[in-house]
Design a protein around this motif. Sequence first.
Motif, PDB file in Angstrom:
ATOM      1  N   ASP A 279     -56.116  66.357 -63.750  1.00  0.00           N
ATOM      2  CA  ASP A 279     -56.154  67.390 -62.903  1.00  0.00           C
ATOM      3  C   ASP A 279     -57.576  67.586 -62.768  1.00  0.00           C
ATOM      4  N   VAL A 280     -58.162  67.421 -61.453  1.00  0.00           N
ATOM      5  CA  VAL A 280     -59.715  67.060 -61.043  1.00  0.00           C
ATOM      6  C   VAL A 280     -60.068  68.354 -60.238  1.00  0.00           C
ATOM      7  N   THR A 281     -59.300  69.336 -60.522  1.00  0.00           N
ATOM      8  CA  THR A 281     -59.664  70.559 -59.566  1.00  0.00           C
ATOM      9  C   THR A 281     -60.854  71.243 -59.883  1.00  0.00           C
ATOM     10  N   ARG A 282     -61.383  71.300 -61.128  1.00  0.00           N
ATOM     11  CA  ARG A 282     -62.683  71.900 -61.606  1.00  0.00           C
ATOM     12  C   ARG A 282     -63.938  70.993 -60.979  1.00  0.00           C
ATOM     13  N   THR A 283     -63.434  69.641 -61.115  1.00  0.00           N
ATOM     14  CA  THR A 283     -64.581  68.591 -60.695  1.00  0.00           C
ATOM     15  C   THR A 283     -64.745  68.707 -58.844  1.00  0.00           C
ATOM     16  N   MET A 284     -63.775  68.989 -58.273  1.00  0.00           N
ATOM     17  CA  MET A 284     -63.714  69.408 -56.877  1.00  0.00           C
ATOM     18  C   MET A 284     -64.570  70.470 -56.660  1.00  0.00           C
ATOM     19  N   LYS A 285     -64.372  71.565 -57.225  1.00  0.00           N
ATOM     20  CA  LYS A 285     -64.926  72.913 -57.040  1.00  0.00           C
ATOM     21  C   LYS A 285     -66.745  72.633 -57.408  1.00  0.00           C
ATOM     22  N   LEU A 286     -66.959  71.872 -58.664  1.00  0.00           N
ATOM     23  CA  LEU A 286     -68.151  71.539 -58.839  1.00  0.00           C
ATOM     24  C   LEU A 286     -68.788  70.577 -57.633  1.00  0.00           C
ATOM     25  N   VAL A 287     -68.025  69.785 -56.997  1.00  0.00           N
ATOM     26  CA  VAL A 287     -68.642  69.146 -56.084  1.00  0.00           C
ATOM     27  C   VAL A 287     -69.127  70.041 -54.693  1.00  0.00           C
ATOM     28  N   GLU A 288     -68.279  70.831 -54.570  1.00  0.00           N
ATOM     29  CA  GLU A 288     -68.487  71.905 -53.197  1.00  0.00           C
ATOM     30  C   GLU A 288     -69.758  72.647 -53.710  1.00  0.00           C
ATOM     31  N   ALA A 289     -70.027  73.059 -54.885  1.00  0.00           N
ATOM     32  CA  ALA A 289     -71.288  73.701 -55.438  1.00  0.00           C
ATOM     33  C   ALA A 289     -72.167  73.110 -55.358  1.00  0.00           C
ATOM     34  N   LEU A 290     -72.377  71.719 -55.685  1.00  0.00           N
ATOM     35  CA  LEU A 290     -73.491  70.933 -55.675  1.00  0.00           C
ATOM     36  C   LEU A 290     -73.859  70.729 -54.107  1.00  0.00           C
ATOM     37  N   LYS A 291     -73.050  70.698 -53.350  1.00  0.00           N
ATOM     38  CA  LYS A 291     -73.609  70.671 -52.033  1.00  0.00           C
ATOM     39  C   LYS A 291     -74.296  71.738 -51.363  1.00  0.00           C
ATOM     40  N   GLN A 292     -74.190  72.860 -52.077  1.00  0.00           N
ATOM     41  CA  GLN A 292     -74.565  74.112 -51.687  1.00  0.00           C
ATOM     42  C   GLN A 292     -76.184  74.143 -52.348  1.00  0.00           C
ATOM     43  N   ASP A 293     -76.427  73.282 -53.503  1.00  0.00           N
ATOM     44  CA  ASP A 293     -77.481  73.535 -54.278  1.00  0.00           C
ATOM     45  C   ASP A 293     -78.840  72.784 -53.694  1.00  0.00           C
ATOM     46  N   LYS A 294     -79.776  73.648 -53.498  1.00  0.00           N
ATOM     47  CA  LYS A 294     -80.900  73.208 -52.815  1.00  0.00           C
ATOM     48  C   LYS A 294     -81.463  71.730 -53.206  1.00  0.00           C
ATOM     49  N   GLU A 295     -81.296  71.387 -54.758  1.00  0.00           N
ATOM     50  CA  GLU A 295     -81.902  70.424 -55.437  1.00  0.00           C
ATOM     51  C   GLU A 295     -81.230  69.092 -55.032  1.00  0.00           C
ATOM     52  N   TYR A 296     -79.899  69.090 -54.221  1.00  0.00           N
ATOM     53  CA  TYR A 296     -79.144  68.206 -53.654  1.00  0.00           C
ATOM     54  C   TYR A 296     -79.329  67.997 -52.281  1.00  0.00           C
ATOM     55  N   THR A 297     -80.403  68.753 -51.690  1.00  0.00           N
ATOM     56  CA  THR A 297     -80.167  68.636 -50.194  1.00  0.00           C
ATOM     57  C   THR A 297     -80.795  66.996 -49.810  1.00  0.00           C
ATOM     58  N   GLY A 298     -79.994  66.820 -48.705  1.00  0.00           N
ATOM     59  CA  GLY A 298     -80.211  65.408 -48.177  1.00  0.00           C
ATOM     60  C   GLY A 298     -79.441  64.219 -48.883  1.00  0.00           C
ATOM     61  N   LEU A 299     -78.855  64.744 -50.073  1.00  0.00           N
ATOM     62  CA  LEU A 299     -78.441  63.584 -50.970  1.00  0.00           C
ATOM     63  C   LEU A 299     -76.688  63.646 -50.661  1.00  0.00           C
ATOM     64  N   ARG A 300     -75.993  62.296 -51.269  1.00  0.00           N
ATOM     65  CA  ARG A 300     -74.827  62.230 -51.289  1.00  0.00           C
ATOM     66  C   ARG A 300     -73.946  62.741 -52.058  1.00  0.00           C
ATOM     67  N   VAL A 301     -73.314  63.996 -51.916  1.00  0.00           N
ATOM     68  CA  VAL A 301     -72.456  64.386 -53.031  1.00  0.00           C
ATOM     69  C   VAL A 301     -70.948  64.310 -52.622  1.00  0.00           C
ATOM     70  N   ASN A 302     -70.436  63.803 -53.598  1.00  0.00           N
ATOM     71  CA  ASN A 302     -68.893  63.700 -53.481  1.00  0.00           C
ATOM     72  C   ASN A 302     -68.449  63.290 -54.625  1.00  0.00           C
ATOM     73  N   PRO A 303     -66.954  63.265 -55.066  1.00  0.00           N
ATOM     74  CA  PRO A 303     -66.443  62.956 -56.181  1.00  0.00           C
ATOM     75  C   PRO A 303     -66.944  61.929 -56.824  1.00  0.00           C
ATOM     76  N   LEU A 304     -67.214  60.857 -56.008  1.00  0.00           N
ATOM     77  CA  LEU A 304     -67.376  59.548 -56.872  1.00  0.00           C
ATOM     78  C   LEU A 304     -68.877  59.713 -57.753  1.00  0.00           C
ATOM     79  N   LEU A 305     -69.683  60.827 -57.132  1.00  0.00           N
ATOM     80  CA  LEU A 305     -70.906  60.952 -58.076  1.00  0.00           C
ATOM     81  C   LEU A 305     -70.648  61.465 -59.441  1.00  0.00           C
ATOM     82  N   LEU A 306     -69.708  62.230 -59.621  1.00  0.00           N
ATOM     83  CA  LEU A 306     -69.056  62.943 -60.782  1.00  0.00           C
ATOM     84  C   LEU A 306     -68.351  61.771 -61.758  1.00  0.00           C
TER      85      LEU A 306
END
Length: 476
Positions: A279-306
Motif C-alpha cells: 500500500d503506497v497511499t502515503r507515498t503518493m500523498k507525499l509526492v503531491e506535497a513535495l510538488k507544492q514545496d518551493k524547494e522542489y520547484t522546477g524539479l521532477r517529483v514523481n513516485p520514482l523519486l521516492l
Amino acid sequence: MTTMTDSSVREFKMPDVGEGLTEAEILKWYVEPGDTVTDGQVVCEVETAKAAVELPIPYDGVVRALHFPEGSTVDVGTSIIAVGVGDGAAAAAEPVQEAVADTPATTGAEEPKPEGRQPVLVGYGVSTSSTRRRPRKGAKDPAAAQDASAAIQAEMNGHGPSAPAAPAAPSAGDRPLAKPPVRKLAKDLGVDLATVVPSGPDGVITREDVHAAVAPAPGEAPGAAPAAVAPAPSPAAPASYDTARETRVPVKGVRRATAAAMVGSAFTAPHVTEFVTVDVTRTMKLVEALKQDKEYTGLRVNPLLLISKALLVAIRRNPEINASWDEAAQEIVVKHYVNLGIAAATPRGLIVPNIKDAQAQTLPQLAGSLGELVSTAREGRTSLAAMQGGTVTITNVGVFGVDTGTPILNPGESAILAVGAIKLQPWVHKGKVKPRQVTTLALSFDHRLVDGELGSKVLADVAAVLEQPKRLISWA
C-alpha cells in the motif's frame, strides 16, 4: 586512428571507442568528395551500441573519398574517409580511384601506429557551437559515377541500388535540424525530414513533428508527409522489407548490445525473483506535497523519486546487496557507493544510465539527477560514461500499465528492482476494506552472492519505506 597512405592523403579510421565496442554504424555524412574540412570539424555521425556521436576530423584538408555509404556498419580501425592534406589537398577534387565500399584503402592491421591528435568517441564529441555543417549538395547523376567513390556517393544521394524510397527531394538547402533519435524515428517511419515543418526552438524538428507528418487528419499541417506504411518490395527498397506481409529489422546498435547482455546475464547469473504487494497511499500523498514545496520547484517529483530513495535506504541497511561477482578472482566485491541505474526506453532501444554516488545525494539533488537522466536519455544525449559502472538498477514497468515482471540483471550487478503500476484497489486498512493506492514490487538478484534472506530483507525494507515514508527520516 589516422595514417598516411602517401605524402598527401590521410585515411581517417573509425575510432576505438573502448568498453568492448568493436563497430559503429554510419548514420549521416556531413561532407562529400571535394569539400574542404578543418581540424575539429564534424564529418559524420555514427551510432555505437551505446550512443550516437559525431566524429570530428583531426586535421585540415580536402575530402578525397568516402569509403562507406550511410547505413553501413564499420569495424573499429577501418578507414572511412580519405582526406588530401598539405600540398596534395588540391588534388582532392578528383576522387581517389582505389577507394572502394567493401574494401577500404587501408586496414588497421596494415597501418603504422598513428601520430598526433587522436579523436575519441565519447559523448557527443565536438559541441554544436564549434562545428560547421555545410548545406548538403544536390543529387548526382549515377551515370557519371565512373569510379567506386562516386558510385558510393550516388548511393548516398538516393540513386544507389539500396537507397530507400522517399518523398520527392526538396530544393538544395540547409540540412534539416533534428537530434539523432528524431532522425532515426523519421527513418523508421519513412519520413523525409526536409518535408517536415519544425516546431522546436531555432527550427529544430521534434518527435511530435515527425509523428504529425505521418498522422492523417483533416487540416494536416503544410508539408506533412502521408501516413507511413511498410514500402512494397522493389529493387530500390531497403533490405529491411522482404515482403508485404513481414518486416525484417536488422539487429544492431543498442538492440544488439542489449540482446547480448541479457543473454549473457541470464545464462551466467542464477536469477531469483521475489515479489511483494504494498500500500503506497502515503507515498503518493507525499509526492503531491513535495510538488507544492518551493524547494522542489522546477524539479521532477514523481513516485520514482521516492522509490529510488527507498531502495537507497534499503541498501544502506543491507549493504551486501550492493555487490558484484568476480569470477576470475572468485571473490564477492561489495561496493561502498551506489551508482543507481534507471532503465530507460528510448527511440534507439533500452539503455540503463546511472546516477553516480546516488547514496550521497539529498532528496532534492536526487530529483534533479533523475530529471537530467531521463531528459538526456530521451534526447539521445546519454554519454558512454553515464552507462558504465552501475551497481544496482530500477526498472519502472508500471508506466506501461503492467503490474510487475521478473527483470533480468544488468550485467555486473547483483540486484534489479521492478516497479509495477500504482492502482487504486480495495485494501484492508485499519481493519476496514478501503480503496488504497497499491503496487507490486519485484526484486531479482544474483543467487551466487545474495541469498534468500538478504534479498527478502532488501525487498521488505523498500516496501516498508513506501508504506510509511516517514521511515526515510527514522531510518536515516
